[in-house]
Scaffold this motif. Structure first.
Motif, PDB file in Angstrom:
ATOM      1  N   ASP A  57       1.114  -1.488   0.093  1.00 12.29           N
ATOM      2  CA  ASP A  57      -0.227   0.105   0.059  1.00 12.29           C
ATOM      3  C   ASP A  57       0.689   1.490  -0.095  1.00 12.29           C
ATOM      4  OD1 ASP A  57      -2.281  -1.213   0.217  1.00 12.29           O
ATOM      5  OD2 ASP A  57      -2.373  -1.690   2.178  1.00 12.29           O
ATOM      6  N   ARG A  58       2.193   1.330   0.305  1.00 12.60           N
ATOM      7  CA  ARG A  58       2.855   2.451   0.569  1.00 12.60           C
ATOM      8  C   ARG A  58       3.997   1.851   0.719  1.00 12.60           C
ATOM      9  NH1 ARG A  58       0.621   0.417   5.386  1.00 12.60           N
ATOM     10  NH2 ARG A  58      -1.440   1.096   5.508  1.00 12.60           N
ATOM     11  N   GLU A  59       5.490   3.125   0.412  1.00  8.50           N
ATOM     12  CA  GLU A  59       5.937   3.268   0.145  1.00  8.50           C
ATOM     13  C   GLU A  59       6.893   4.338   1.498  1.00  8.50           C
ATOM     14  OE1 GLU A  59       8.998   3.169  -2.556  1.00  8.50           O
ATOM     15  OE2 GLU A  59       7.137   3.196  -3.474  1.00  8.50           O
ATOM     16  N   MET A  60       7.470   4.357   2.725  1.00 10.11           N
ATOM     17  CA  MET A  60       7.931   5.285   3.765  1.00 10.11           C
ATOM     18  C   MET A  60       9.558   5.880   3.654  1.00 10.11           C
ATOM     19  SD  MET A  60       9.840   5.201   6.714  1.00 10.11           S
ATOM     20  CE  MET A  60       9.236   4.018   7.626  1.00 10.11           C
ATOM     21  N   PHE A  61       9.440   6.974   3.365  1.00 11.68           N
ATOM     22  CA  PHE A  61      11.138   7.522   3.354  1.00 11.68           C
ATOM     23  C   PHE A  61      11.056   8.471   4.668  1.00 11.68           C
ATOM     24  CE2 PHE A  61       9.062   7.136  -0.669  1.00 11.68           C
ATOM     25  CZ  PHE A  61      10.166   6.449  -1.777  1.00 11.68           C
ATOM     26  N   LEU A  62      12.287   8.928   5.086  1.00 10.52           N
ATOM     27  CA  LEU A  62      13.255   9.300   5.867  1.00 10.52           C
ATOM     28  C   LEU A  62      13.518  10.829   5.193  1.00 10.52           C
ATOM     29  CD1 LEU A  62      14.098   6.723   8.279  1.00 10.52           C
ATOM     30  CD2 LEU A  62      12.695   8.475   8.892  1.00 10.52           C
ATOM     31  N   VAL A  63      12.851  11.482   5.662  1.00  9.02           N
ATOM     32  CA  VAL A  63      13.124  13.207   5.406  1.00  9.02           C
ATOM     33  C   VAL A  63      13.848  13.813   5.987  1.00  9.02           C
ATOM     34  CG1 VAL A  63      11.637  12.614   3.289  1.00  9.02           C
ATOM     35  CG2 VAL A  63      11.483  14.071   5.113  1.00  9.02           C
ATOM     36  N   ASN A  64      14.629  15.194   5.856  1.00 10.04           N
ATOM     37  CA  ASN A  64      15.059  15.864   6.699  1.00 10.04           C
ATOM     38  C   ASN A  64      14.189  16.799   7.571  1.00 10.04           C
ATOM     39  OD1 ASN A  64      17.563  15.796   5.285  1.00 10.04           O
ATOM     40  ND2 ASN A  64      17.664  17.065   3.727  1.00 10.04           N
ATOM     41  N   TRP A  65      14.621  17.368   8.753  1.00 14.30           N
ATOM     42  CA  TRP A  65      13.355  17.888   9.132  1.00 14.30           C
ATOM     43  C   TRP A  65      13.082  19.084   8.069  1.00 14.30           C
ATOM     44  CZ3 TRP A  65      10.437  16.512  13.038  1.00 14.30           C
ATOM     45  CH2 TRP A  65      10.572  15.541  14.310  1.00 14.30           C
ATOM     46  N   HIS A  67      10.874  18.939   6.705  1.00 12.47           N
ATOM     47  CA  HIS A  67      11.032  18.441   4.882  1.00 12.47           C
ATOM     48  C   HIS A  67       8.687  18.681   4.283  1.00 12.47           C
ATOM     49  CE1 HIS A  67      10.789  16.540   1.262  1.00 12.47           C
ATOM     50  NE2 HIS A  67       9.203  16.540   1.568  1.00 12.47           N
ATOM     51  N   TRP A  68       8.063  18.970   6.153  1.00 14.92           N
ATOM     52  CA  TRP A  68       6.945  18.540   6.256  1.00 14.92           C
ATOM     53  C   TRP A  68       6.360  20.170   5.690  1.00 14.92           C
ATOM     54  CZ3 TRP A  68       3.137  16.061   4.255  1.00 14.92           C
ATOM     55  CH2 TRP A  68       2.935  14.599   4.429  1.00 14.92           C
ATOM     56  N   ASP A  69       6.961  20.747   6.769  1.00  9.73           N
ATOM     57  CA  ASP A  69       6.814  22.257   7.005  1.00  9.73           C
ATOM     58  C   ASP A  69       6.609  22.943   5.415  1.00  9.73           C
ATOM     59  OD1 ASP A  69       6.522  22.306   9.302  1.00  9.73           O
ATOM     60  OD2 ASP A  69       8.890  22.975   9.366  1.00  9.73           O
ATOM     61  N   ASP A  70       8.260  22.590   4.666  1.00 12.12           N
ATOM     62  CA  ASP A  70       7.854  23.705   3.042  1.00 12.12           C
ATOM     63  C   ASP A  70       6.634  22.421   2.424  1.00 12.12           C
ATOM     64  OD1 ASP A  70      10.308  24.111   3.629  1.00 12.12           O
ATOM     65  OD2 ASP A  70      11.536  22.926   2.721  1.00 12.12           O
ATOM     66  N   LEU A  71       6.513  20.976   2.611  1.00 13.58           N
ATOM     67  CA  LEU A  71       4.994  20.345   1.890  1.00 13.58           C
ATOM     68  C   LEU A  71       3.953  21.370   2.015  1.00 13.58           C
ATOM     69  CD1 LEU A  71       5.339  16.961   1.937  1.00 13.58           C
ATOM     70  CD2 LEU A  71       6.011  18.380   0.431  1.00 13.58           C
ATOM     71  N   GLY A  72       3.799  21.584   3.383  1.00 13.87           N
ATOM     72  CA  GLY A  72       2.257  22.585   4.053  1.00 13.87           C
ATOM     73  C   GLY A  72       2.295  24.003   3.253  1.00 13.87           C
ATOM     74  N   GLU A  73       3.785  24.195   2.901  1.00 17.11           N
ATOM     75  CA  GLU A  73       3.415  26.068   2.553  1.00 17.11           C
ATOM     76  C   GLU A  73       3.433  25.290   0.523  1.00 17.11           C
ATOM     77  OE1 GLU A  73       7.496  28.402   2.496  1.00 17.11           O
ATOM     78  OE2 GLU A  73       7.042  27.606   4.688  1.00 17.11           O
ATOM     79  N   GLU A  74       4.029  24.172   0.088  1.00 17.90           N
ATOM     80  CA  GLU A  74       3.336  24.345  -0.760  1.00 17.90           C
ATOM     81  C   GLU A  74       1.854  24.277  -1.321  1.00 17.90           C
ATOM     82  OE1 GLU A  74       5.354  21.562  -4.589  1.00 17.90           O
ATOM     83  OE2 GLU A  74       6.436  21.607  -3.010  1.00 17.90           O
ATOM     84  N   LEU A  75       1.458  22.844  -0.325  1.00 18.80           N
ATOM     85  CA  LEU A  75       0.348  23.040  -0.215  1.00 18.80           C
ATOM     86  C   LEU A  75      -0.801  23.894   0.148  1.00 18.80           C
ATOM     87  CD1 LEU A  75       0.347  19.556   0.619  1.00 18.80           C
ATOM     88  CD2 LEU A  75      -0.691  20.146  -0.834  1.00 18.80           C
ATOM     89  N   ALA A 109      15.253   6.938  14.208  1.00 18.51           N
ATOM     90  CA  ALA A 109      15.066   7.608  12.937  1.00 18.51           C
ATOM     91  C   ALA A 109      14.292   9.336  13.414  1.00 18.51           C
ATOM     92  CB  ALA A 109      14.845   6.802  12.033  1.00 18.51           C
ATOM     93  N   PHE A 110      13.619   8.892  14.015  1.00 22.04           N
ATOM     94  CA  PHE A 110      12.345  10.340  13.600  1.00 22.04           C
ATOM     95  C   PHE A 110      13.637  11.266  15.283  1.00 22.04           C
ATOM     96  CE2 PHE A 110       8.585   8.296  13.640  1.00 22.04           C
ATOM     97  CZ  PHE A 110       8.856   7.788  11.949  1.00 22.04           C
ATOM     98  N   GLU A 111      15.013  11.080  15.230  1.00 24.23           N
ATOM     99  CA  GLU A 111      15.849  12.034  16.187  1.00 24.23           C
ATOM    100  C   GLU A 111      16.220  12.782  15.385  1.00 24.23           C
ATOM    101  OE1 GLU A 111      17.639   9.779  18.681  1.00 24.23           O
ATOM    102  OE2 GLU A 111      16.216   8.224  20.079  1.00 24.23           O
ATOM    103  N   ILE A 112      16.094  12.612  14.337  1.00 25.48           N
ATOM    104  CA  ILE A 112      17.063  13.611  13.003  1.00 25.48           C
ATOM    105  C   ILE A 112      15.986  13.085  12.072  1.00 25.48           C
ATOM    106  CG2 ILE A 112      19.155  12.498  14.054  1.00 25.48           C
ATOM    107  CD1 ILE A 112      19.732  10.408  11.977  1.00 25.48           C
ATOM    108  N   ARG A 113      15.483  12.917  11.669  1.00 30.46           N
ATOM    109  CA  ARG A 113      14.486  12.944  10.147  1.00 30.46           C
ATOM    110  C   ARG A 113      13.126  12.834  10.267  1.00 30.46           C
ATOM    111  NH1 ARG A 113      17.811   8.951   6.783  1.00 30.46           N
ATOM    112  NH2 ARG A 113      17.817   7.566   9.057  1.00 30.46           N
ATOM    113  N   GLU A 114      12.402  12.729   9.432  1.00 31.74           N
ATOM    114  CA  GLU A 114      10.676  12.593   9.333  1.00 31.74           C
ATOM    115  C   GLU A 114      10.587  11.862   8.133  1.00 31.74           C
ATOM    116  OE1 GLU A 114       9.111  16.410  10.152  1.00 31.74           O
ATOM    117  OE2 GLU A 114       9.527  17.060   8.038  1.00 31.74           O
ATOM    118  N   PRO A 115       9.168  11.017   8.597  1.00 29.93           N
ATOM    119  CA  PRO A 115       8.615   9.837   7.470  1.00 29.93           C
ATOM    120  C   PRO A 115       7.924  10.754   7.230  1.00 29.93           C
ATOM    121  CG  PRO A 115       7.312   9.537   9.945  1.00 29.93           C
ATOM    122  CD  PRO A 115       8.622  10.849   9.881  1.00 29.93           C
ATOM    123  N   VAL A 116       7.734  10.829   5.506  1.00 33.31           N
ATOM    124  CA  VAL A 116       6.863  10.626   4.758  1.00 33.31           C
ATOM    125  C   VAL A 116       6.776   9.802   4.256  1.00 33.31           C
ATOM    126  CG1 VAL A 116       6.397  11.439   2.280  1.00 33.31           C
ATOM    127  CG2 VAL A 116       7.681  13.355   3.754  1.00 33.31           C
TER     128      VAL A 116
END
Length: 120
Positions: A57-65, A67-75, A109-116
């Motif tokens: 159903d899904r793929e999980m990527f670990l991205v830089n802290w 990243h979600w702020d940038d995605l939120g702005e874009e959305l 992993a969440f200590e240094i990155r966030e999941p997408v």
């Protein structure tokens, strides 16, 4: 059935909405909007980020802290909406971690990155 149904479980959405002060009926739409943005970028994510988990159903990527702020702005999401979508992804990954006996690995992993999560 929406994209969200396979990506993030309903119970996760309800709990996340309550914690994030976002109406429960609004969160699935926000997650779907994020998926509409993310799905065409799947190949880029595969090249640029660590893919830490995949299933049917899904793929999980670990991205830089941040990243979600940038995605939120874009959305064009509010800070609260962005936090809710981020938390939904995190909580789904935590549930996957418990089921796969990888909870400690993901928490570290969440200590240094966030999941997408990107749906298939």
């Amino acid at each position: 059935m929406t994209e969200t149904d396979d990506l993030i479980e309903g119970q996760i959405l309800l709990l996340t909405a309550a914690k994030a002060s976002v109406p429960p009926e609004r969160l699935p739409d926000l997650v779907d909007r994020a998926q509409t943005l993310l799905a065409p970028r799947r190949e880029r994510y595969r090249r640029e980020f660590e893919r830490a988990y995949t299933d049917a159903d899904r793929e999980m990527f670990l991205v830089n802290w941040g990243h979600w702020d940038d995605l939120g702005e874009e959305l064009e999401l509010t800070e609260r909406e962005t936090a809710a979508v981020r938390r939904a992804h995190e909580e789904q990954v935590r549930r996957i971690g418990r089921r796969q006996d990888r909870e400690g690995e993901f928490e570290t992993a969440f200590e240094i990155r966030e999941p997408v999560l990107i749906g298939r």
